[in-house]
Design an enzyme around this catalytic site. Sequence first.
Site, PDB file in Angstrom:
ATOM      1  N   GLY A  27       0.968  -1.301  -0.105  1.00  0.00           N
ATOM      2  CA  GLY A  27      -0.144  -0.002   0.047  1.00  0.00           C
ATOM      3  C   GLY A  27       0.840   1.367  -0.070  1.00  0.00           C
ATOM      4  O   GLY A  27       0.626   2.219  -0.750  1.00  0.00           O
ATOM      5  N   THR A  28       1.974   1.302   0.673  1.00  0.00           N
ATOM      6  CA  THR A  28       2.856   2.347   0.869  1.00  0.00           C
ATOM      7  C   THR A  28       3.330   2.807  -0.564  1.00  0.00           C
ATOM      8  O   THR A  28       3.435   3.843  -0.817  1.00  0.00           O
ATOM      9  CB  THR A  28       3.928   2.007   1.654  1.00  0.00           C
ATOM     10  OG1 THR A  28       3.272   1.620   3.200  1.00  0.00           O
ATOM     11  CG2 THR A  28       5.049   3.380   1.988  1.00  0.00           C
ATOM     12  N   ASN A  43      -7.342   4.161   9.422  1.00  0.00           N
ATOM     13  CA  ASN A  43      -6.974   2.885   9.994  1.00  0.00           C
ATOM     14  C   ASN A  43      -7.174   2.784  11.389  1.00  0.00           C
ATOM     15  O   ASN A  43      -7.464   1.742  12.001  1.00  0.00           O
ATOM     16  CB  ASN A  43      -5.617   2.570   9.702  1.00  0.00           C
ATOM     17  CG  ASN A  43      -4.682   3.859   9.638  1.00  0.00           C
ATOM     18  OD1 ASN A  43      -4.777   4.862   9.234  1.00  0.00           O
ATOM     19  ND2 ASN A  43      -3.795   3.854  10.565  1.00  0.00           N
ATOM     20  N   GLN A  63      -7.889   0.578   3.989  1.00  0.00           N
ATOM     21  CA  GLN A  63      -8.866  -0.083   5.008  1.00  0.00           C
ATOM     22  C   GLN A  63      -9.963  -0.133   4.486  1.00  0.00           C
ATOM     23  O   GLN A  63     -10.874  -0.872   5.040  1.00  0.00           O
ATOM     24  CB  GLN A  63      -8.863   0.898   6.263  1.00  0.00           C
ATOM     25  CG  GLN A  63      -7.366   0.865   6.989  1.00  0.00           C
ATOM     26  CD  GLN A  63      -7.236  -0.463   7.636  1.00  0.00           C
ATOM     27  OE1 GLN A  63      -7.840  -1.226   8.022  1.00  0.00           O
ATOM     28  NE2 GLN A  63      -5.985  -0.472   8.115  1.00  0.00           N
ATOM     29  N   GLY A  98      -2.501  -6.040  -0.044  1.00  0.00           N
ATOM     30  CA  GLY A  98      -2.967  -7.329   0.147  1.00  0.00           C
ATOM     31  C   GLY A  98      -3.146  -7.966   1.255  1.00  0.00           C
ATOM     32  O   GLY A  98      -4.159  -8.477   1.735  1.00  0.00           O
ATOM     33  N   HIS A  99      -2.274  -7.456   2.512  1.00  0.00           N
ATOM     34  CA  HIS A  99      -2.318  -8.084   3.726  1.00  0.00           C
ATOM     35  C   HIS A  99      -3.442  -7.425   4.788  1.00  0.00           C
ATOM     36  O   HIS A  99      -3.449  -7.945   5.862  1.00  0.00           O
ATOM     37  CB  HIS A  99      -1.123  -7.952   4.544  1.00  0.00           C
ATOM     38  CG  HIS A  99      -0.610  -6.531   4.923  1.00  0.00           C
ATOM     39  ND1 HIS A  99      -0.654  -6.145   6.288  1.00  0.00           N
ATOM     40  CD2 HIS A  99       0.059  -5.703   4.104  1.00  0.00           C
ATOM     41  CE1 HIS A  99       0.079  -4.974   6.439  1.00  0.00           C
ATOM     42  NE2 HIS A  99       0.271  -4.670   5.198  1.00  0.00           N
ATOM     43  N   THR A 137      10.175  -7.783 -11.578  1.00  0.00           N
ATOM     44  CA  THR A 137       9.432  -8.798 -11.881  1.00  0.00           C
ATOM     45  C   THR A 137       8.392  -9.365 -10.855  1.00  0.00           C
ATOM     46  O   THR A 137       8.596  -8.992  -9.731  1.00  0.00           O
ATOM     47  CB  THR A 137      10.404 -10.237 -11.910  1.00  0.00           C
ATOM     48  OG1 THR A 137      11.492 -10.184 -12.839  1.00  0.00           O
ATOM     49  CG2 THR A 137       9.787 -11.487 -12.014  1.00  0.00           C
ATOM     50  N   CYS A 162       5.139   4.731  20.580  1.00  0.00           N
ATOM     51  CA  CYS A 162       6.311   4.999  21.445  1.00  0.00           C
ATOM     52  C   CYS A 162       7.530   5.494  20.484  1.00  0.00           C
ATOM     53  O   CYS A 162       8.229   4.663  19.965  1.00  0.00           O
ATOM     54  CB  CYS A 162       6.679   3.846  22.055  1.00  0.00           C
ATOM     55  SG  CYS A 162       7.724   3.873  23.340  1.00  0.00           S
TER      56      CYS A 162
END
Length: 394
Positions: free
Chosen positions: A75-76, A157, A185, A206-207, A243, A331
Amino acid sequence: MIRPEIVVYMDNNATTKVAPEVLEVMMPYLQDYYGNPSSMHRFGGQVEAAVTEARRKVATLLGADPEEIVFTSCGTESDSTAIFSALQSFPDKRHIVTTRVEHPAVKNLCENLDTLTGHKHRVTRLMVDADGTLDLQKYEEALADDTAIVSVMWANNETGVIFPIAEMARMARARGIPFHTDAVQAVGKIPINLKELDVDFLSLSGHKLHGPKGVGVLYVRRGTPFVPFLVGGHQEKGRRGGTENVASIVGLGRACELAAANMAEENSRVKALRDKLEQGLLSSIPHAILNGHKIDRLPNTSNISFEYVEGEAILLHMDQYNICASSGSACTSGSLEPSHVLRAMGVPFTAAHGSIRYSLSIYNTEEEIDFVLEKMPPIIAGLRQMSPFWKADA
Ligand SMILES: *Cc1c(COP(=O)(O)O)cnc(C)c1O
């Protein structure tokens, strides 16, 4: 090692489990069908056919044309590609419109554009109100003649708040400004039909929808000026060199197919579980506040502030029961910074520090909700007993 079968996983906005049906279709492309889709031989050709099929499945979920789908690594990368493409396509336009609540993939990119490109940019970061929604009047006023691109996330998100993308894209189109949405999202959780929208670029990953990590998509509307981010081979019709990550692309295609089939369940069963969890927590724990709009929100996300306690401390206690969620704090360099999203919403200090994001998926069960509802009140009460803020205020 913690046995995954006893983990109560409520951190699906961070990442999701690869669906078994997805893994199954990926395996042959990691084992037997390892050809390069660009090769001339039939062995590579059948791999190319699998990539084509996956592209069609992604396009179907989005209401796009397969030719408008560009596979990326995440996504980034999709976010970066869209924004850099617009800046390079319109070199005399140095203004960007975005929001204060974007994912770091867009937020940090926009903050560092001057250094990254060697040019000066003007970035308008739209404010949100207390429930995380945008003022469309202010948005319209922000659009300028030198605006190169608008980049606004579809769903947040951290809070799950959904922005009015259809309307915002229409307003940008009326001014001739390319519109990008980070829909990482939103895809798979709410219906999207790009045929009916004035969106020019859309990012997904995808994730976040039960596909594998390390694969994403950038939708590029036909006719939109485009400059590739990764320059190399002629893959993706010259729009993204490198590829193809074939197994992951095949998995993402299957994940998109499943998402279309599971969306109704996400909107009914998952939402009912989320609502049960949310109402249970808000009614059994005093000084608990819901963050984000009650209605315009993803069906799986609930962000709750438990006043006078630290999010990190709550997470550590939840972790003792293998309950996985996220806190709104990050943090950074030893100091606990409350989330930029909650700060933009004006959530007070004592509440922003104790925020927990529960994000569910189709794999959560009612028993898990009951378990979390049983464990949370004593965790919060115990931590408050040790909190100097709690003793002073309550
Ligand atoms: C996870 C996420 C991203 C980044 O996706 P990656 O594939 O992890 O790079 C971008 N935007 C939003 C809204 C996200 O939730």
